[in-house]
Design an enzyme around this catalytic site. Structure first.
Site, PDB file in Angstrom:
ATOM      1  N   SER A 196      17.796  -6.290   4.207  1.00 46.16           N
ATOM      2  CA  SER A 196      18.412  -5.016   4.529  1.00 46.16           C
ATOM      3  C   SER A 196      19.840  -5.200   4.600  1.00 46.16           C
ATOM      4  O   SER A 196      20.142  -5.912   5.248  1.00 46.16           O
ATOM      5  CB  SER A 196      17.708  -4.283   5.636  1.00 46.16           C
ATOM      6  OG  SER A 196      18.390  -2.987   5.881  1.00 46.16           O
ATOM      7  N   GLY A 208       6.949  -1.843  -1.807  1.00 43.18           N
ATOM      8  CA  GLY A 208       6.015  -2.496  -2.273  1.00 43.18           C
ATOM      9  C   GLY A 208       4.936  -1.937  -3.261  1.00 43.18           C
ATOM     10  O   GLY A 208       4.505  -2.604  -4.293  1.00 43.18           O
ATOM     11  N   ASN A 210       0.814  -1.235   0.159  1.00 42.23           N
ATOM     12  CA  ASN A 210       0.071   0.037  -0.196  1.00 42.23           C
ATOM     13  C   ASN A 210       0.997   1.225  -0.105  1.00 42.23           C
ATOM     14  O   ASN A 210       0.255   2.250  -0.207  1.00 42.23           O
ATOM     15  CB  ASN A 210      -0.869   0.109   1.195  1.00 42.23           C
ATOM     16  CG  ASN A 210      -0.282  -0.171   2.666  1.00 42.23           C
ATOM     17  OD1 ASN A 210       0.331  -1.088   2.983  1.00 42.23           O
ATOM     18  ND2 ASN A 210      -0.211   0.922   3.292  1.00 42.23           N
ATOM     19  N   THR A 211       2.346   1.034   0.110  1.00 40.14           N
ATOM     20  CA  THR A 211       3.052   2.320   0.296  1.00 40.14           C
ATOM     21  C   THR A 211       4.299   1.775  -0.340  1.00 40.14           C
ATOM     22  O   THR A 211       4.773   0.559  -0.244  1.00 40.14           O
ATOM     23  CB  THR A 211       2.947   3.043   1.526  1.00 40.14           C
ATOM     24  OG1 THR A 211       3.676   4.099   1.535  1.00 40.14           O
ATOM     25  CG2 THR A 211       3.425   2.312   2.574  1.00 40.14           C
ATOM     26  N   TYR A 271      15.610  -4.546  14.527  1.00 38.96           N
ATOM     27  CA  TYR A 271      15.523  -4.494  13.196  1.00 38.96           C
ATOM     28  C   TYR A 271      16.570  -5.164  12.331  1.00 38.96           C
ATOM     29  O   TYR A 271      16.297  -5.976  11.509  1.00 38.96           O
ATOM     30  CB  TYR A 271      15.319  -3.171  12.580  1.00 38.96           C
ATOM     31  CG  TYR A 271      15.095  -2.869  10.984  1.00 38.96           C
ATOM     32  CD1 TYR A 271      14.039  -3.212  10.496  1.00 38.96           C
ATOM     33  CD2 TYR A 271      16.281  -2.350  10.419  1.00 38.96           C
ATOM     34  CE1 TYR A 271      13.651  -2.943   9.150  1.00 38.96           C
ATOM     35  CE2 TYR A 271      16.012  -2.338   8.990  1.00 38.96           C
ATOM     36  CZ  TYR A 271      14.941  -2.603   8.409  1.00 38.96           C
ATOM     37  OH  TYR A 271      14.609  -2.577   7.199  1.00 38.96           O
TER      38      TYR A 271
HETATM   39  N1  NAP Z   1      13.240   2.241   3.135  1.00 38.76           N
HETATM   40  C1  NAP Z   1      14.628   1.615   3.177  1.00 38.76           C
HETATM   41  O1  NAP Z   1      15.612   2.608   3.338  1.00 38.76           O
HETATM   42  C2  NAP Z   1      14.884   0.467   3.330  1.00 38.76           C
HETATM   43  C3  NAP Z   1      16.044  -0.167   3.389  1.00 38.76           C
HETATM   44  C4  NAP Z   1      16.262  -1.588   3.742  1.00 38.76           C
HETATM   45  C5  NAP Z   1      15.304  -2.488   3.786  1.00 38.76           C
HETATM   46  N2  NAP Z   1      14.026  -2.059   3.315  1.00 38.76           N
HETATM   47  C6  NAP Z   1      12.908  -2.863   3.689  1.00 38.76           C
HETATM   48  O2  NAP Z   1      12.054  -2.690   2.442  1.00 38.76           O
HETATM   49  C7  NAP Z   1      10.851  -3.256   2.604  1.00 38.76           C
HETATM   50  C8  NAP Z   1       9.640  -2.068   2.377  1.00 38.76           C
HETATM   51  O3  NAP Z   1       9.975  -1.027   3.080  1.00 38.76           O
HETATM   52  P1  NAP Z   1       9.555   0.412   2.559  1.00 38.76           P
HETATM   53  O4  NAP Z   1      11.018   1.109   2.761  1.00 38.76           O
HETATM   54  O5  NAP Z   1       8.877   0.651   1.553  1.00 38.76           O
HETATM   55  O6  NAP Z   1       8.740   0.802   3.897  1.00 38.76           O
HETATM   56  P2  NAP Z   1       7.075   1.471   4.054  1.00 38.76           P
HETATM   57  O7  NAP Z   1       7.013   2.563   3.116  1.00 38.76           O
HETATM   58  O8  NAP Z   1       7.016   1.850   5.410  1.00 38.76           O
HETATM   59  O9  NAP Z   1       6.468   0.217   3.727  1.00 38.76           O
HETATM   60  C9  NAP Z   1       6.241  -0.675   4.328  1.00 38.76           C
HETATM   61  C10 NAP Z   1       5.118  -1.820   4.276  1.00 38.76           C
HETATM   62  O10 NAP Z   1       5.031  -2.603   5.183  1.00 38.76           O
HETATM   63  C11 NAP Z   1       3.684  -2.743   5.928  1.00 38.76           C
HETATM   64  N3  NAP Z   1       3.595  -3.342   7.023  1.00 38.76           N
HETATM   65  C12 NAP Z   1       4.135  -2.994   8.526  1.00 38.76           C
HETATM   66  N4  NAP Z   1       3.598  -3.632   9.380  1.00 38.76           N
HETATM   67  C13 NAP Z   1       2.943  -4.628   8.755  1.00 38.76           C
HETATM   68  C14 NAP Z   1       2.233  -5.825   9.093  1.00 38.76           C
HETATM   69  N5  NAP Z   1       2.218  -5.890  10.460  1.00 38.76           N
HETATM   70  N6  NAP Z   1       1.633  -6.666   8.431  1.00 38.76           N
HETATM   71  C15 NAP Z   1       1.412  -6.422   7.291  1.00 38.76           C
HETATM   72  N7  NAP Z   1       2.289  -5.316   6.503  1.00 38.76           N
HETATM   73  C16 NAP Z   1       2.930  -4.493   7.286  1.00 38.76           C
HETATM   74  C17 NAP Z   1       3.312  -1.317   5.806  1.00 38.76           C
HETATM   75  O11 NAP Z   1       1.803  -1.199   5.919  1.00 38.76           O
HETATM   76  P3  NAP Z   1       1.200   0.082   6.632  1.00 38.76           P
HETATM   77  O12 NAP Z   1       1.292   1.305   5.670  1.00 38.76           O
HETATM   78  O13 NAP Z   1      -0.129  -0.270   7.168  1.00 38.76           O
HETATM   79  O14 NAP Z   1       2.077   0.409   7.807  1.00 38.76           O
HETATM   80  C18 NAP Z   1       3.618  -0.737   4.511  1.00 38.76           C
HETATM   81  O15 NAP Z   1       2.697  -1.162   3.447  1.00 38.76           O
HETATM   82  C19 NAP Z   1      10.753  -3.494   4.424  1.00 38.76           C
HETATM   83  O16 NAP Z   1      11.007  -4.960   4.352  1.00 38.76           O
HETATM   84  C20 NAP Z   1      12.057  -2.708   4.891  1.00 38.76           C
HETATM   85  O17 NAP Z   1      12.699  -3.550   5.894  1.00 38.76           O
HETATM   86  C21 NAP Z   1      13.910  -0.459   3.387  1.00 38.76           C
END
Ligand code: NAP
Length: 287
Positions: A150, A28, A24-25, A177
């Site tokens: 990550s 993803g 949803n954001t 984390y």
């Molecule tokens: N951004 C970075 O710099 C970075 C770096 C390394 C790895 N990552 C990894 O990349 C992946 C995507 O992250 P992103 O950066 O796109 O973060 P994001 O924008 O915060 O998106 C995270 C997604 O996970 C969902 N989520 C969180 N808790 C959940 C739960 N209990 N059940 C189902 N869904 C849940 C969130 O839903 P809600 O909107 O409902 O909260 C949101 O859709 C994650 O695994 C993160 O650890 C990100």
């Protein structure tokens, strides 16, 4: 890179079914949209229908596809994970791409099912979801399971088996984390070993440091400044899409990727004994 991939691979996923968690954001959302743009039937599995439905509508409008559907999934609640898998399996569709993308960072507490919050959502929830969908993936082979880890996993000193059953102890939640992301890398490697010869391949990856909602727990002025130095969510989805769709990686499995290339994960992430121990404990936890 994403723009180039989008232009050169139209409709290459026609007839394929994908499930993306946390779409949803952030990363993803772009992943789901790009898979749909290439012709896949995409299920987006999210914990809030209110937040996810506008994204379903947006992807339908952007791609002209009506094969974008919503599944309810709270990864911190194993009953919700089971219900999500059941709802998907009830459709009697194949599953070619499982994208274990959802994640939380810097949050503190316990998951509904009683694990350290990041570990429960990022690892345990995805472990169970993958187990429940595994037969479907095998029957749909060739299939791929992509798990978004990550670079934070490099800092994890190991897995404290007691701590992952307790509420978050650190002030920032970031050490926990890192442990959850080590678990993602170990899980993907072990799954790759277990699925050898099945036609189902596994991939773990670091998406880059991405200006997404994952930084929501960082106070505002710092968050805005930090985000200036980060890549966009469009760029952040590139390695996930590479692992999910590129012919170049079709014969690879169990590896870790960064910037669309194989990279050595940490020494711990390559430890088969630790991976086997995590697997054994995870099976017992979700029983
Ligand atoms: N951004 C970075 O710099 C970075 C770096 C390394 C790895 N990552 C990894 O990349 C992946 C995507 O992250 P992103 O950066 O796109 O973060 P994001 O924008 O915060 O998106 C995270 C997604 O996970 C969902 N989520 C969180 N808790 C959940 C739960 N209990 N059940 C189902 N869904 C849940 C969130 O839903 P809600 O909107 O409902 O909260 C949101 O859709 C994650 O695994 C993160 O650890 C990100």
């Amino acid at each position: 890179m994403l723009a180039a991939m989008t232009q050169t691979t139209p409709n290459t996923l026609a007839g394929q079914v994908a499930l993306v968690t946390g779409a949803n954001t952030g990363i993803g959302r772009v992943t789901a949209r790009e898979l749909a743009r290439r012709g896949a039937h995409v299920f987006i599995a999210c914990r809030s229908a209110q937040r996810a439905q506008p994204v379903v509508d947006e992807i339908r409008a952007a791609t002209g596809s009506d094969k974008i559907e919503l599944l309810s999934l709270d990864l911190g609640n194993l009953a919700s994970v089971r219900a999500c898998a059941q709802a998907f399996l009830a459709r009697e569709l194949p599953l070619h791409l499982l994208i274990n993308n959802a994640g939380i960072a810097g949050a503190k507490g316990s998951s509904t099912s009683g694990f350290e919050l990041a570990f429960g959502v990022n690892h345990v929830g995805h472990f169970l979801l993958t187990q429940l969908l595994l037969d479907c993936l095998k029957h749909s082979a060739p299939a791929r399971i992509v798990t978004v880890s990550s670079q934070a996993h490099y800092r994890a000193p190991g897995i404290d088996w007691d701590a992952v059953r307790q509420p978050t102890r650190s002030a920032t939640g970031l050490p926990e984390y890192g442990v959850s992301k080590l678990a993602n890398a170990l899980f993907s490697a072990e799954l790759g070993r277990r699925l050898a010869g099945s036609g189902v391949s596994t991939y773990a990856l670091h998406p880059g440091v991405v200006a997404s909602d994952v930084w929501r727990s960082v106070p505002w002025p710092f968050r805005s400044l930090m985000k200036l130095a980060m890549i966009s969510t469009e760029e952040g989805a590139a390695t996930t899409l590479h692992c999910a769709t590129s012919g170049d990686v079709a014969q690879e499995t169990g590896l870790y990727y960064d910037k669309c290339r194989v990279k050595q994960p940490s020494r711990l992430a390559q430890d088969p004994a630790l991976a086997a121990e995590l697997w054994k404990r995870s099976e017992a936890w979700v029983r």
